[in-house]
Design an enzyme around this catalytic site. Structure first.
Site, mmCIF file in Angstrom:
data_model
loop_
_atom_site.group_PDB
_atom_site.id
_atom_site.type_symbol
_atom_site.label_atom_id
_atom_site.label_comp_id
_atom_site.label_asym_id
_atom_site.label_seq_id
_atom_site.Cartn_x
_atom_site.Cartn_y
_atom_site.Cartn_z
ATOM 1 N N HIS A 106 1.571 4.241 -2.633
ATOM 2 C CA HIS A 106 1.971 5.425 -2.956
ATOM 3 C C HIS A 106 2.934 6.479 -3.654
ATOM 4 C CE1 HIS A 106 -1.433 6.496 -0.625
ATOM 5 N NE2 HIS A 106 -1.329 6.577 0.387
ATOM 6 N N GLU A 115 -6.451 6.705 -1.288
ATOM 7 C CA GLU A 115 -6.051 5.920 -0.214
ATOM 8 C C GLU A 115 -6.414 4.960 -0.750
ATOM 9 O OE1 GLU A 115 -3.829 5.543 2.920
ATOM 10 O OE2 GLU A 115 -2.925 7.835 2.856
ATOM 11 N N HIS A 161 0.463 -1.154 -0.124
ATOM 12 C CA HIS A 161 -0.154 -0.043 0.046
ATOM 13 C C HIS A 161 1.043 1.376 0.151
ATOM 14 C CE1 HIS A 161 -3.471 2.794 1.235
ATOM 15 N NE2 HIS A 161 -2.630 3.167 2.345
ATOM 16 N N GLU A 162 1.804 0.953 0.678
ATOM 17 C CA GLU A 162 2.797 2.252 1.138
ATOM 18 C C GLU A 162 3.781 2.634 -0.077
ATOM 19 O OE1 GLU A 162 2.548 4.599 3.863
ATOM 20 O OE2 GLU A 162 1.772 3.053 4.606
#
Length: 471
Positions: free
Chosen positions: A268, A329, A264-265
């Site tokens: 980004h 997000e 997930h990070e």
């Protein structure tokens, strides 16, 4: 013929430049350029204009015989331009201050006008109303045209987005930011020999290797920094600097959840969400400057103008910034799950992680903000979204020749465990029962057996619990 020309003669014995007919200050890029492209032969004359540039001459192997009064040549470091996002962050409060001063000045000017002058101004404005409308329409068209020329396509998802700042701009800013974080966390960073650091390092490199088909992933040099702190957080800068706190390592149950969190990070970073969010904020702030000046011009008192400015800031946050942040997000959840699937992680562990986070939040007793006030989706909505995405992620995982997953779904196991704990709590006298699992101490780390394994294939029962690491 040219009085500003002096003669230089090269001596091969001394490898010095001598100035004739008299000593003079020789500072010339032209001489330096000719010397770099081959040493002149003995007796060769080089014509050099007296240009006051001498810093680069000190980089050549040839020395100049200069008068004793002359100091040594010094080279200066190359000045680098500040990244555009950093300049914008510095100018952001300045433009608000200018808008306030302008609006307040207009209000004072209007109050000081006599009644007859005000009436004349109103009549003039009414007579020129169509010209004023044309000016406003033209300004709106130019603004729309500028926004249309800055549309971009998001990698992986193909979503159309506004991008004022390029990814390269934020790469430059990330360099400044990472240096600041390294200085801030200098005494809290775990050594590379620590078991927790090695676990995160292997998971990050495994994610990067399994997603080399994405240019945004392959072009980044990923590096890991584990910070000793109870904060449950992790983030990745656009230049590939991964920062994860030990509190997050205590929050994940196994290597699958860790892979999904890091995916997930990293999503980004490869999607350029930092540049995208800053672009939206930049455009909204520029448009808000006009409204802010109008507020200070129309409100009769400064106190009312301050109240109007506060209301404008809150409405901007609630209507633009926070909803857009939640959208990014959700996109990072989607792409991060795909990255984890290609890395052969059990993507079914994603919803379980956010269910665990929701329970921990309830046990902590800390009040939680409603989703519309937050920059992140609620844990409940994240679980629902990931549940919808899991079937597609499982198909993607299967297409990547990953080992088969165990038939038992971790989501079902977690739901059954919570159900049994709640029934046990009701059955005990006084409503007491076995408490739900609490957060582990900050010193606990991954077992050595797991750390010795390579990420693919990821074992379904792998855990980060159990053994101690050097604090």
């Amino acid at each position: 013929m040219f009085p500003f020309i002096r003669r230089l003669t090269f001596s091969p014995l001394t490898r010095h430049l001598q100035v004739f007919p008299h000593s003079f200050y020789v500072r010339s890029l032209r001489a330096h350029h000719r010397l770099r492209h081959g040493a002149p032969r003995a007796g060769r004359t080089v014509l050099v204009p007296d240009v006051a540039i001498g810093t680069v001459l000190s980089k050549t192997p040839y020395r100049l015989q200069l008068p004793p009064c002359m100091g040594q040549f010094h080279t200066s470091t190359r000045l680098k331009a500040l990244p555009a996002p950093l300049i914008w962050m510095v100018l952001k409060p300045v433009q608000k201050l200018v808008a306030i001063i302008m609006g307040r000045s207009i209000r004072k000017w209007w109050v000081a006008l006599p009644d007859n002058r005000r009436q004349l101004f109103r009549q003039w404005a009414w007579q020129q109303r169509w010209r004023l409308v044309a000016v406003v329409v033209t300004a709106a068209a130019i603004t729309a045209l500028l926004l249309l020329t800055h549309l971009d396509q998001s990698p992986v998802t193909g979503r159309t987005r506004l991008l004022v700042f390029s990814r390269q701009n934020y790469m430059e800013l990330a360099t400044f930011t990472s240096e600041a974080y390294m200085e801030e966390f200098d005494k809290l960073l775990l050594p590379e020999s620590d078991a927790r650091h090695q676990t995160v390092e292997r998971v990050v490199q495994h994610l990067a290797q399994r997603n080399q088909d994405l240019p945004e992933m392959a072009d980044v040099n990923w590096s890991v920094h584990v910070v000793r702190s109870d904060i449950t957080n992790a983030f990745v800068l656009p230049n590939g600097k991964v920062f994860i706190f030990t509190g997050m390592l205590n929050a994940v149950e196994d290597v699958h959840q860790l892979t999904i969190v890091l995916g997930h990070e990293m999503a980004h970073a490869i999607l350029g969400h930092a540049a995208e969010q800053a672009s939206l904020s930049h455009v909204v702030d520029l448009l808000s400057v006009v409204l802010l000046a109008a507020i200070w011009a129309v409100c009769p008192r400064d106190s009312l103008a301050l109240l109007g400015q506060w209301a404008q800031d809150k409405l901007t946050q609630l209507m633009f910034n926070r909803p857009y942040s939640r959208k990014l997000e959700a996109e990072a959840d989607q792409v991060g799950l795909q990255l984890a699937a290609k890395a052969c992680a059990d993507v079914r562990a994603g919803p379980v992680f956010w269910q665990q986070m929701e329970i921990r939040e309830q046990l902590s007793g800390e009040p939680s903000l409603p989703e519309w006030l937050s920059t992140h989706p609620s844990h409940k909505n994240r679980v629902a979204q990931l549940d919808r995405l899991v079937p597609q992620a499982l198909e993607l995982r299967e297409s990547c020749t990953c080992p088969a997953l165990p038939p038992t779904d971790p989501r079902a196991i977690f739901s059954k465990s919570v159900h049994l704990l709640l029934e046990d709590a009701k059955a005990r006298p006084g409503g007491g029962g076995t408490p739900l699992p609490q957060r582990r101490p900050a010193g606990e780390a991954a077992p050595a057996a797991l750390l010795a394994q390579s990420p693919p294939p990821l074992p379904s029962g792998a855990s980060l619990r159990g053994s101690k690491a050097e604090p």
